[in-house]
Scaffold this motif. Sequence first.
Motif, PDB file in Angstrom:
ATOM      1  N   ASP A   1       3.608  -3.381   6.334  1.00 11.70           N
ATOM      2  CA  ASP A   1       2.932  -3.341   7.213  1.00 11.70           C
ATOM      3  C   ASP A   1       1.289  -2.908   7.794  1.00 11.70           C
ATOM      4  O   ASP A   1       0.743  -3.150   8.993  1.00 11.70           O
ATOM      5  N   ALA A   2       1.310  -2.068   6.747  1.00 12.37           N
ATOM      6  CA  ALA A   2      -0.558  -1.072   6.449  1.00 12.37           C
ATOM      7  C   ALA A   2      -1.220  -2.277   5.466  1.00 12.37           C
ATOM      8  O   ALA A   2      -0.724  -2.655   4.514  1.00 12.37           O
ATOM      9  N   GLY A   3      -2.491  -2.878   6.231  1.00 17.15           N
ATOM     10  CA  GLY A   3      -3.277  -4.152   5.565  1.00 17.15           C
ATOM     11  C   GLY A   3      -4.505  -3.290   5.452  1.00 17.15           C
ATOM     12  O   GLY A   3      -5.309  -2.274   5.811  1.00 17.15           O
ATOM     13  N   LYS A   4      -5.485  -4.164   5.536  1.00 18.02           N
ATOM     14  CA  LYS A   4      -7.146  -3.592   5.568  1.00 18.02           C
ATOM     15  C   LYS A   4      -7.651  -3.387   6.455  1.00 18.02           C
ATOM     16  O   LYS A   4      -8.489  -2.525   6.638  1.00 18.02           O
ATOM     17  N   ARG A   5      -7.024  -3.919   7.315  1.00 17.05           N
ATOM     18  CA  ARG A   5      -7.381  -3.545   8.546  1.00 17.05           C
ATOM     19  C   ARG A   5      -6.977  -2.271   9.041  1.00 17.05           C
ATOM     20  O   ARG A   5      -7.407  -1.653  10.435  1.00 17.05           O
ATOM     21  N   ASP A   6      -5.723  -1.886   8.415  1.00 17.29           N
ATOM     22  CA  ASP A   6      -6.069   0.107   8.469  1.00 17.29           C
ATOM     23  C   ASP A   6      -6.075   0.865   8.043  1.00 17.29           C
ATOM     24  O   ASP A   6      -6.010   2.155   8.034  1.00 17.29           O
ATOM     25  N   VAL A   7      -6.469  -0.131   6.797  1.00 19.15           N
ATOM     26  CA  VAL A   7      -6.269   0.943   5.148  1.00 19.15           C
ATOM     27  C   VAL A   7      -7.880   1.322   4.056  1.00 19.15           C
ATOM     28  O   VAL A   7      -8.622  -0.397   4.265  1.00 19.15           O
ATOM     29  N   PRO A   8      -8.168   1.413   4.593  1.00 13.33           N
ATOM     30  CA  PRO A   8      -9.762   1.445   3.221  1.00 13.33           C
ATOM     31  C   PRO A   8      -9.249   0.824   1.710  1.00 13.33           C
ATOM     32  O   PRO A   8      -8.034   1.176   1.115  1.00 13.33           O
ATOM     33  N   MET A   9      -9.916   0.351   1.571  1.00  9.12           N
ATOM     34  CA  MET A   9      -9.825  -0.015  -0.057  1.00  9.12           C
ATOM     35  C   MET A   9     -11.150  -0.424  -0.469  1.00  9.12           C
ATOM     36  O   MET A   9     -10.845  -0.732  -1.700  1.00  9.12           O
ATOM     37  N   ASP A  10     -12.585   0.401  -0.341  1.00 12.46           N
ATOM     38  CA  ASP A  10     -13.731  -0.180  -1.169  1.00 12.46           C
ATOM     39  C   ASP A  10     -13.714   0.860  -1.913  1.00 12.46           C
ATOM     40  O   ASP A  10     -14.247   0.117  -2.965  1.00 12.46           O
ATOM     41  N   LEU A  11     -13.417   2.020  -2.428  1.00  4.41           N
ATOM     42  CA  LEU A  11     -13.176   2.310  -3.634  1.00  4.41           C
ATOM     43  C   LEU A  11     -12.257   2.501  -4.358  1.00  4.41           C
ATOM     44  O   LEU A  11     -12.115   2.445  -5.621  1.00  4.41           O
ATOM     45  N   ASP A  12     -11.036   2.294  -3.751  1.00  4.56           N
ATOM     46  CA  ASP A  12     -10.149   3.056  -4.420  1.00  4.56           C
ATOM     47  C   ASP A  12      -8.533   2.218  -3.476  1.00  4.56           C
ATOM     48  O   ASP A  12      -8.685   2.347  -2.106  1.00  4.56           O
ATOM     49  N   LEU A  13      -7.575   2.033  -4.325  1.00  3.00           N
ATOM     50  CA  LEU A  13      -6.114   1.073  -3.477  1.00  3.00           C
ATOM     51  C   LEU A  13      -5.413   2.602  -2.700  1.00  3.00           C
ATOM     52  O   LEU A  13      -5.213   3.108  -3.476  1.00  3.00           O
ATOM     53  N   PRO A  14      -4.775   2.678  -1.531  1.00  5.84           N
ATOM     54  CA  PRO A  14      -3.838   3.931  -1.257  1.00  5.84           C
ATOM     55  C   PRO A  14      -3.044   4.253  -2.276  1.00  5.84           C
ATOM     56  O   PRO A  14      -2.655   2.741  -3.019  1.00  5.84           O
ATOM     57  N   VAL A  15      -2.388   4.901  -1.976  1.00  5.17           N
ATOM     58  CA  VAL A  15      -1.435   5.262  -3.462  1.00  5.17           C
ATOM     59  C   VAL A  15       0.177   5.768  -2.466  1.00  5.17           C
ATOM     60  O   VAL A  15       0.048   5.956  -1.106  1.00  5.17           O
ATOM     61  N   VAL A  16       1.018   5.331  -2.973  1.00  5.02           N
ATOM     62  CA  VAL A  16       2.428   6.249  -2.496  1.00  5.02           C
ATOM     63  C   VAL A  16       2.537   7.182  -2.437  1.00  5.02           C
ATOM     64  O   VAL A  16       2.966   7.302  -4.430  1.00  5.02           O
ATOM     65  N   LEU A  17       3.328   7.560  -1.550  1.00  2.70           N
ATOM     66  CA  LEU A  17       3.488   9.180  -2.316  1.00  2.70           C
ATOM     67  C   LEU A  17       5.083   9.706  -1.577  1.00  2.70           C
ATOM     68  O   LEU A  17       5.624  10.376  -2.726  1.00  2.70           O
ATOM     69  N   GLN A  18       5.537   8.910  -0.623  1.00  2.00           N
ATOM     70  CA  GLN A  18       6.257   8.790  -0.741  1.00  2.00           C
ATOM     71  C   GLN A  18       7.767   8.191   0.711  1.00  2.00           C
ATOM     72  O   GLN A  18       6.765   7.565   1.411  1.00  2.00           O
ATOM     73  N   THR A  19       9.082   8.559   0.924  1.00  2.00           N
ATOM     74  CA  THR A  19       8.821   7.349   1.693  1.00  2.00           C
ATOM     75  C   THR A  19       9.143   8.721   3.036  1.00  2.00           C
ATOM     76  O   THR A  19       8.925  10.403   3.185  1.00  2.00           O
ATOM     77  N   ALA A  20       9.177   8.238   4.427  1.00  2.64           N
ATOM     78  CA  ALA A  20       9.082   9.768   5.684  1.00  2.64           C
ATOM     79  C   ALA A  20      10.209  10.571   5.151  1.00  2.64           C
ATOM     80  O   ALA A  20      10.020  11.429   6.013  1.00  2.64           O
ATOM     81  N   ASP A  21      11.323  10.189   5.090  1.00  4.76           N
ATOM     82  CA  ASP A  21      12.243  10.876   5.290  1.00  4.76           C
ATOM     83  C   ASP A  21      12.687  11.940   3.824  1.00  4.76           C
ATOM     84  O   ASP A  21      13.070  12.776   3.546  1.00  4.76           O
ATOM     85  N   GLY A  22      11.523  11.924   3.067  1.00  6.31           N
ATOM     86  CA  GLY A  22      11.045  12.656   1.403  1.00  6.31           C
ATOM     87  C   GLY A  22      11.807  12.432   0.509  1.00  6.31           C
ATOM     88  O   GLY A  22      11.515  13.165  -0.013  1.00  6.31           O
ATOM     89  N   ARG A  23      11.803  10.703   0.589  1.00  5.98           N
ATOM     90  CA  ARG A  23      12.087  10.451  -0.561  1.00  5.98           C
ATOM     91  C   ARG A  23      11.252  10.282  -1.690  1.00  5.98           C
ATOM     92  O   ARG A  23      10.613   9.186  -0.816  1.00  5.98           O
ATOM     93  N   ALA A  24      11.687  10.495  -3.342  1.00  5.97           N
ATOM     94  CA  ALA A  24      10.298   9.923  -4.129  1.00  5.97           C
ATOM     95  C   ALA A  24      10.528   8.536  -4.582  1.00  5.97           C
ATOM     96  O   ALA A  24      11.613   8.229  -4.338  1.00  5.97           O
ATOM     97  N   LEU A  25       9.730   7.854  -4.933  1.00  6.93           N
ATOM     98  CA  LEU A  25       9.550   6.457  -4.823  1.00  6.93           C
ATOM     99  C   LEU A  25       9.236   6.057  -6.468  1.00  6.93           C
ATOM    100  O   LEU A  25       7.708   5.912  -6.210  1.00  6.93           O
TER     101      LEU A  25
END
Length: 413
Positions: free
Chosen positions: A322-346
């Motif tokens: 539910d996060a898109g261009k209105r919420d996160v930058p994309m002018d240089l790079d797309l966001p990166v996936v870090l983990q889940t909120a409960d700490g699980r790797a993806l």
Amino acid sequence: MAASADAAASLDLDLDPVLGVRHKSVPPALWGRRASEVAGERHPVGEFATPLLVLDRAASDANVAQLTAWASERGLELAPHGKTTMAPELWRRLLDAGCWGITVATPWQAQVARAAGVDRILLANEVVDPVGAAWLAAELDAHPELELACWVDSAETVAVLAATRGESPIDVLVELGGEGGRTGARGVEAALAVTDTVVAAPRLRLRGVTGYEGSYGADRRPETVARVRGYLAGLAALAERLLDAHDLADPIVTAGGSTWFDLVAEELAPLVGRARVVLRSGAFQAHDDVFYTATAPLAFTPALTVFARVVARPEPGLVLLDAGKRDVPMDLDLPVVLQTADGRALPGARVVALNDQHARIVLPAEVALAVGDVVLLGISHPCTAFDRWRLIAEVEGARGSNPRVVGFVVTAF
């Protein structure tokens, strides 16, 4: 220096707002209460709606401490670029940490800085808008304690400032540019000709020289490093010639974005002692997980994290957040996936596109990620993250277990 609460309020800078519908992701249960009151209750991040951008206070403070110490060891001053955050509270922290001043990019941003009580400002641009130039002149007349300098790079830019009315002189720095760069007189001789025009204008006061090396490359390949060094060597040569020719009071030589401040320090080192050498790096206070992590010369800690929720998994290898261009930058790079909120790797999960209100993530079909799960994203280029949020929650341990909101940062965009 930060303004008093009364002074800020009189200029519509409400740094402790009553929370409400204007503040994205703040839950309705908290509306109608002051931000400071809510912060004191240390609510878990999980009580806030997604998407949610948060600033890790400890990480940000550590970044500021690291760069201020680094600069001090080299005899350099800092005037971090305030346009990165446009957040008066974060500017105050920079000044409290010993930064010499704040940099802005437009007269309006300078007006915000003045409303926040900042009294030493570099306006890193040519001011040719008559409205902005007139305000600048009037503000200097009204506040003798104000130190504000802007850029000039041509006789035409000098003429706009020289045509203003006022008693206090307007401080200017002559900007050096290079082929393919942004603004700035093209070459040392052209910049010296602009200097002569400044000296001949009674309304102006020459304070030194300035440049921006970031226009000449943003990677660490040897040929890029050589190009940036060449530009900075020209800036140092311009400064030497100007200082030899003119007896300036408290001269300033300034450069330095958030990628090349190490080369700025090296190339301008011979000027330390002859002039106030000022770095204008700004992104370090927040840092990021992509662009500046790859290019910054110091190992800062990413202080911005986005919490986003899975709204759909319509195919085994596709997830929508539910996060898109209105919420996160994309002018240089797309966001990166870090983990889940409960700490699980993806493992293998990556953002491949942003829509206005969605992030598209591809991932291996066997990776567990269900509708309703919360995913942590790292961003690239903090300058275009802050401008999507009018209120940013500050947390302790954003990427740890059960982070709690301990403050709110108001932005002025």
